[in-house]
Write a protein that holds these residues in place. Structure first.
Motif, PDB file in Angstrom:
ATOM      1  N   ASP A   1      43.403  66.637   7.819  1.00  0.00           N
ATOM      2  CA  ASP A   1      43.647  67.717   8.751  1.00  0.00           C
ATOM      3  C   ASP A   1      45.214  67.749   9.238  1.00  0.00           C
ATOM      4  OD1 ASP A   1      43.882  65.929  11.010  1.00  0.00           O
ATOM      5  OD2 ASP A   1      42.088  66.738  12.221  1.00  0.00           O
ATOM      6  N   SER A   2      45.313  68.694  10.417  1.00  0.00           N
ATOM      7  CA  SER A   2      46.748  68.890  10.446  1.00  0.00           C
ATOM      8  C   SER A   2      47.281  67.799  11.433  1.00  0.00           C
ATOM      9  CB  SER A   2      46.907  70.261  11.239  1.00  0.00           C
ATOM     10  OG  SER A   2      46.319  70.317  12.300  1.00  0.00           O
ATOM     11  N   ASP A   3      46.490  67.127  11.907  1.00  0.00           N
ATOM     12  CA  ASP A   3      47.070  65.789  12.717  1.00  0.00           C
ATOM     13  C   ASP A   3      46.869  64.647  12.044  1.00  0.00           C
ATOM     14  OD1 ASP A   3      47.287  67.116  15.281  1.00  0.00           O
ATOM     15  OD2 ASP A   3      45.187  67.436  15.450  1.00  0.00           O
ATOM     16  N   GLN A   4      46.868  64.740  10.689  1.00  0.00           N
ATOM     17  CA  GLN A   4      46.975  63.633   9.614  1.00  0.00           C
ATOM     18  C   GLN A   4      45.804  62.739   9.778  1.00  0.00           C
ATOM     19  OE1 GLN A   4      50.809  62.039   9.807  1.00  0.00           O
ATOM     20  NE2 GLN A   4      52.044  63.628   8.770  1.00  0.00           N
ATOM     21  N   ARG A   5      44.666  63.325  10.221  1.00  0.00           N
ATOM     22  CA  ARG A   5      43.500  62.502  10.214  1.00  0.00           C
ATOM     23  C   ARG A   5      42.550  62.701   9.196  1.00  0.00           C
ATOM     24  NH1 ARG A   5      40.648  64.796  14.862  1.00  0.00           N
ATOM     25  NH2 ARG A   5      39.076  63.540  14.468  1.00  0.00           N
ATOM     26  N   GLY A   6      42.146  61.841   8.336  1.00  0.00           N
ATOM     27  CA  GLY A   6      41.345  62.040   7.090  1.00  0.00           C
ATOM     28  C   GLY A   6      40.019  62.537   7.556  1.00  0.00           C
ATOM     29  N   LEU A   7      39.210  63.139   7.004  1.00  0.00           N
ATOM     30  CA  LEU A   7      37.732  63.667   7.311  1.00  0.00           C
ATOM     31  C   LEU A   7      36.971  62.683   7.678  1.00  0.00           C
ATOM     32  CD1 LEU A   7      37.014  66.337   4.782  1.00  0.00           C
ATOM     33  CD2 LEU A   7      37.979  66.573   7.085  1.00  0.00           C
ATOM     34  N   HIS A   8      37.088  61.164   7.214  1.00  0.00           N
ATOM     35  CA  HIS A   8      35.968  60.095   7.912  1.00  0.00           C
ATOM     36  C   HIS A   8      36.419  60.291   9.222  1.00  0.00           C
ATOM     37  CE1 HIS A   8      39.980  58.398   6.656  1.00  0.00           C
ATOM     38  NE2 HIS A   8      39.621  57.275   7.187  1.00  0.00           N
ATOM     39  N   ASP A   9      37.711  60.141   9.792  1.00  0.00           N
ATOM     40  CA  ASP A   9      38.143  60.193  10.923  1.00  0.00           C
ATOM     41  C   ASP A   9      37.379  61.331  12.058  1.00  0.00           C
ATOM     42  OD1 ASP A   9      39.024  57.464  11.878  1.00  0.00           O
ATOM     43  OD2 ASP A   9      41.069  58.162  10.617  1.00  0.00           O
ATOM     44  N   VAL A  10      37.908  62.539  11.306  1.00  0.00           N
ATOM     45  CA  VAL A  10      37.379  63.636  12.019  1.00  0.00           C
ATOM     46  C   VAL A  10      35.898  63.678  12.271  1.00  0.00           C
ATOM     47  CG1 VAL A  10      37.177  66.226  11.736  1.00  0.00           C
ATOM     48  CG2 VAL A  10      39.249  65.140  10.862  1.00  0.00           C
ATOM     49  N   PHE A  11      34.922  63.595  11.229  1.00  0.00           N
ATOM     50  CA  PHE A  11      33.445  63.368  11.165  1.00  0.00           C
ATOM     51  C   PHE A  11      32.999  62.250  12.307  1.00  0.00           C
ATOM     52  CE2 PHE A  11      33.242  65.207   6.716  1.00  0.00           C
ATOM     53  CZ  PHE A  11      33.268  66.426   7.299  1.00  0.00           C
ATOM     54  N   ALA A  12      33.745  61.092  12.333  1.00  0.00           N
ATOM     55  CA  ALA A  12      33.368  60.007  13.137  1.00  0.00           C
ATOM     56  C   ALA A  12      34.049  60.229  14.582  1.00  0.00           C
ATOM     57  CB  ALA A  12      33.914  58.745  12.429  1.00  0.00           C
ATOM     58  N   GLY A  13      34.820  61.188  14.758  1.00  0.00           N
ATOM     59  CA  GLY A  13      35.530  61.542  16.110  1.00  0.00           C
ATOM     60  C   GLY A  13      36.569  60.279  16.603  1.00  0.00           C
ATOM     61  N   THR A  14      37.279  59.969  15.463  1.00  0.00           N
ATOM     62  CA  THR A  14      37.885  58.738  15.783  1.00  0.00           C
ATOM     63  C   THR A  14      39.276  59.306  15.356  1.00  0.00           C
ATOM     64  OG1 THR A  14      37.647  57.829  13.727  1.00  0.00           O
ATOM     65  CG2 THR A  14      36.369  57.027  15.684  1.00  0.00           C
TER      66      THR A  14
END
Length: 140
Positions: free
Chosen positions: A122-135
């Protein structure tokens, strides 16, 4: 006075740095860990898991993957990071900065080994694995 310029698709206003919308510092302690650091940590963890695989489980089809899963899940829950994360000064936290808990590292690791969620950011350089986990991975 607010700008009347239209928002980009998705409705999120652009940020000046990764993590700005999450309330994180631009750089230094508490900022989003950048991709180069995260990839280096992943390579360290892969190398460590391969050494264990080669020494004890060589020839087993799924052992290296299971070693990686166990290493990541156990260390993320107990220490807030895998060996690579800790060596490179990162830790996994929830979006509010608190301990990631138990289920978030499990979900994150399962999605990580599926590869696709980890290579879409995402635009915050978080992978979708982090986005989905809320981390998020932040610098310590």
């Amino acid at each position: 006075m607010t700008s009347s310029a239209p928002l980009p698709p998705g409705g999120a206003a652009p940020s000046d740095w990764p993590g700005e919308r999450l309330g994180l510092n631009r750089e230094g302690h508490g900022s989003i860990a950048r991709p180069g650091r995260r990839i280096a940590a992943l390579l360290i963890d892969f190398a460590l898991c391969y050494v264990i695989y080669f020494a004890f489980f060589f020839g087993s089809d799924w052992a290296s993957l299971l070693i990686f899963l166990v290493e990541q899940i156990v260390l993320l829950i107990l220490l807030g990071g895998g060996v690579g994360h800790l060596l490179l000064g990162m830790r996994l936290v929830r979006l509010d900065g608190s301990w990631a808990g138990r289920w978030r590292p499990i979900l994150r690791t399962v999605l990580l080994v599926l590869v696709i969620p980890a290579v879409i950011w995402d635009s915050d350089q978080r992978g979708l694995h982090d986005v989905f986990a809320g981390t998020m991975l932040i610098k310590r």
